[in-house]
Design an enzyme around this catalytic site. Structure first.
Site, mmCIF file in Angstrom:
data_model
loop_
_atom_site.group_PDB
_atom_site.id
_atom_site.type_symbol
_atom_site.label_atom_id
_atom_site.label_comp_id
_atom_site.label_asym_id
_atom_site.label_seq_id
_atom_site.Cartn_x
_atom_site.Cartn_y
_atom_site.Cartn_z
ATOM 1 N N GLY A 8 0.932 -1.116 -0.041
ATOM 2 C CA GLY A 8 0.271 0.052 0.019
ATOM 3 C C GLY A 8 0.702 1.381 -0.255
ATOM 4 N N ASN A 88 1.278 -2.459 5.775
ATOM 5 C CA ASN A 88 0.432 -1.682 5.790
ATOM 6 C C ASN A 88 -0.543 -1.467 4.664
ATOM 7 O OD1 ASN A 88 0.579 2.552 5.742
ATOM 8 N ND2 ASN A 88 0.338 1.654 4.071
ATOM 9 N N TYR A 153 -12.736 -4.730 10.049
ATOM 10 C CA TYR A 153 -11.629 -3.311 10.652
ATOM 11 C C TYR A 153 -10.701 -3.472 11.979
ATOM 12 C CZ TYR A 153 -8.660 -0.103 10.625
ATOM 13 O OH TYR A 153 -7.594 1.242 9.157
ATOM 14 N N ALA A 156 -9.072 -7.334 12.848
ATOM 15 C CA ALA A 156 -8.796 -7.429 11.349
ATOM 16 C C ALA A 156 -7.095 -6.967 12.098
ATOM 17 C CB ALA A 156 -8.268 -6.817 10.388
ATOM 18 N N ILE A 186 -5.363 9.694 11.018
ATOM 19 C CA ILE A 186 -4.180 10.502 10.001
ATOM 20 C C ILE A 186 -5.061 10.619 8.873
ATOM 21 C CG2 ILE A 186 -2.224 9.809 8.564
ATOM 22 C CD1 ILE A 186 -2.327 9.321 12.287
HETATM 23 P P1 NDP Z 1 -5.237 5.176 2.092
HETATM 24 O O1 NDP Z 1 -6.174 4.458 2.084
HETATM 25 O O2 NDP Z 1 -4.742 6.389 1.247
HETATM 26 O O3 NDP Z 1 -4.427 4.108 1.270
HETATM 27 C C1 NDP Z 1 -4.606 2.018 1.062
HETATM 28 C C2 NDP Z 1 -3.173 2.083 -0.287
HETATM 29 O O4 NDP Z 1 -3.403 0.652 0.573
HETATM 30 C C3 NDP Z 1 -2.973 2.542 -0.605
HETATM 31 O O5 NDP Z 1 -1.712 2.216 -1.287
HETATM 32 C C4 NDP Z 1 -4.296 1.158 -1.834
HETATM 33 O O6 NDP Z 1 -3.784 1.093 -2.830
HETATM 34 C C5 NDP Z 1 -3.428 -0.350 -0.991
HETATM 35 N N1 NDP Z 1 -3.861 -1.769 -0.848
HETATM 36 C C6 NDP Z 1 -5.440 -1.696 -0.033
HETATM 37 N N2 NDP Z 1 -6.080 -2.428 -0.588
HETATM 38 C C7 NDP Z 1 -4.579 -2.978 -1.046
HETATM 39 C C8 NDP Z 1 -4.336 -4.346 -2.149
HETATM 40 N N3 NDP Z 1 -5.947 -5.145 -1.596
HETATM 41 N N4 NDP Z 1 -3.476 -5.175 -2.194
HETATM 42 C C9 NDP Z 1 -2.321 -3.833 -2.200
HETATM 43 N N5 NDP Z 1 -2.323 -2.358 -1.420
HETATM 44 C C10 NDP Z 1 -3.566 -2.369 -1.441
HETATM 45 O O7 NDP Z 1 -5.352 4.292 3.128
HETATM 46 P P2 NDP Z 1 -4.340 4.657 4.845
HETATM 47 O O8 NDP Z 1 -2.749 5.619 4.169
HETATM 48 O O9 NDP Z 1 -4.604 5.667 5.338
HETATM 49 O O10 NDP Z 1 -3.615 3.651 5.387
HETATM 50 C C11 NDP Z 1 -2.938 2.713 5.693
HETATM 51 C C12 NDP Z 1 -2.564 1.820 6.791
HETATM 52 O O11 NDP Z 1 -2.947 2.370 7.864
HETATM 53 C C13 NDP Z 1 -3.720 0.805 6.353
HETATM 54 O O12 NDP Z 1 -3.122 -0.248 7.049
HETATM 55 C C14 NDP Z 1 -4.550 1.359 7.664
HETATM 56 O O13 NDP Z 1 -5.755 0.638 8.230
HETATM 57 C C15 NDP Z 1 -4.291 1.990 8.273
HETATM 58 N N6 NDP Z 1 -4.074 3.193 9.297
HETATM 59 C C16 NDP Z 1 -5.325 3.774 8.692
HETATM 60 C C17 NDP Z 1 -5.298 5.427 9.382
HETATM 61 C C18 NDP Z 1 -5.894 6.746 9.012
HETATM 62 O O14 NDP Z 1 -6.672 7.288 9.875
HETATM 63 N N7 NDP Z 1 -5.672 6.954 8.166
HETATM 64 C C19 NDP Z 1 -5.960 5.078 10.990
HETATM 65 C C20 NDP Z 1 -5.316 4.103 11.721
HETATM 66 C C21 NDP Z 1 -4.687 3.003 10.653
HETATM 67 P P3 NDP Z 1 -4.144 1.484 -3.988
HETATM 68 O O15 NDP Z 1 -3.932 3.403 -4.674
HETATM 69 O O16 NDP Z 1 -3.587 1.203 -5.638
HETATM 70 O O17 NDP Z 1 -5.815 1.246 -4.422
#
Ligand code: NDP
Length: 242
Positions: A8, A88, A153, A156, A186
């Protein structure tokens, strides 16, 4: 050449982590699933930070595709190994349990917890052989506290945090550390649609965090300085929950 992989990595926290690891001298293997344009931006930022990067596009939920992609990378990089893995990738499909579709349950569990198995398993053996590795799993406040509307969520992320603790005990003797991070809110695409003003009032620091602030913590856990930290889950949430 030192290599790190970020799942990600195309957007949000993952992108900031790619840049941070590049600043630390890592060549970054950027995984994502669909958003080519955003992934290109991440790669450009990695190069600006002074190293290089490459894409490894696959769906982390798909075990066969994941193993195939990683084995392909390993075959093309004989004698080298990915020493930092940041699990991530994540998605949200919120709904109250009573209305939650089975598909949304599985999607969220597979993207965080299933992917931990799919991605970590093929990268583990080289780390154990080289007696060095850093595995950093992106958990969540939701996985510690449980949040309504997020049975999928919270499960997970809670499972991911538990897996972090279990794996840390399995492989500590090989000098491979395994830690989790539990961010609060975030500023990324993931929080779109939330009532930001109302939520901010509940946070002692009165603001959402920035992806770079999470990336700084990832950078520390990936560094040599964090060599005696393993099996931990570190919160970064502006004081929202401790
Ligand atoms: P975003 O939605 O901004 O980005 C998600 C990323 O994950 C993208 O790069 C997306 O790729 C990728 N992704 C999603 N599904 C898949 C898949 N099946 N295979 C490969 N890549 C995948 O999320 P965040 O940056 O906010 O979140 C990052 C991590 O932090 C996550 O695990 C989230 O649960 C966790 N988190 C986030 C919080 C927040 O407030 N933002 C709070 C707590 C945890 P693509 O661009 O190609 O879709």
């Amino acid at each position: 050449m030192k290599y790190a992989m970020v799942t990600g990595g195309s957007r949000g926290i993952g992108r900031a982590v790619c840049v941070k690891l590049a600043q630390m001298g890592y060549n970054v293997v950027i995984n994502y699933v669909s958003n080519d344009a955003e992934a290109e931006k991440t790669l450009a930022m990695v190069r600006e930070a002074g190293t290089d990067g490459e894409f490894l596009k696959f769906d982390v939920c798909d075990y066969e595709a994941t193993v195939k992609a990683i084995e392909g990378w390993q075959a093309a990089h004989k004698g080298e190994f990915i020493e930092v893995l940041v699990n991530n990738a994540g998605v949200r499909r919120d709904n109250l349990m009573i209305w939650m579709e089975h598909e949304d349950w599985l999607k969220v569990i597979n993207t965080s917890l299933g992917a931990f198995y799919n991605v970590t398993k093929p990268l583990l053996q080289p780390m154990l052989r080289k007696k060095f590795g850093r595995i950093i799993n992106m958990g969540s406040l939701s996985g510690l506290k449980g949040l309504p509307g997020q049975c999928n969520y919270s499960s997970a992320k809670g499972g991911l945090i538990a897996a972090t603790k279990a794996l840390a005990q399995e492989i500590g003797a090989k000098n491979v550390t395994v830690n989790a991070i539990a961010p609060g809110f975030i500023n990324t695409d993931m929080v779109e649609g939330l009532n930001v003003d109302a939520l901010k009032e509940t946070i002692p620091l009165k603001r959402f965090g920035e992806p770079e602030e999470v990336a700084a913590l990832v950078g520390f856990l990936a560094s040599r300085d964090a060599g005696y930290i393993t099996g931990e889950c570190i919160s970064i949430n502006g004081g929202l929950y401790s």
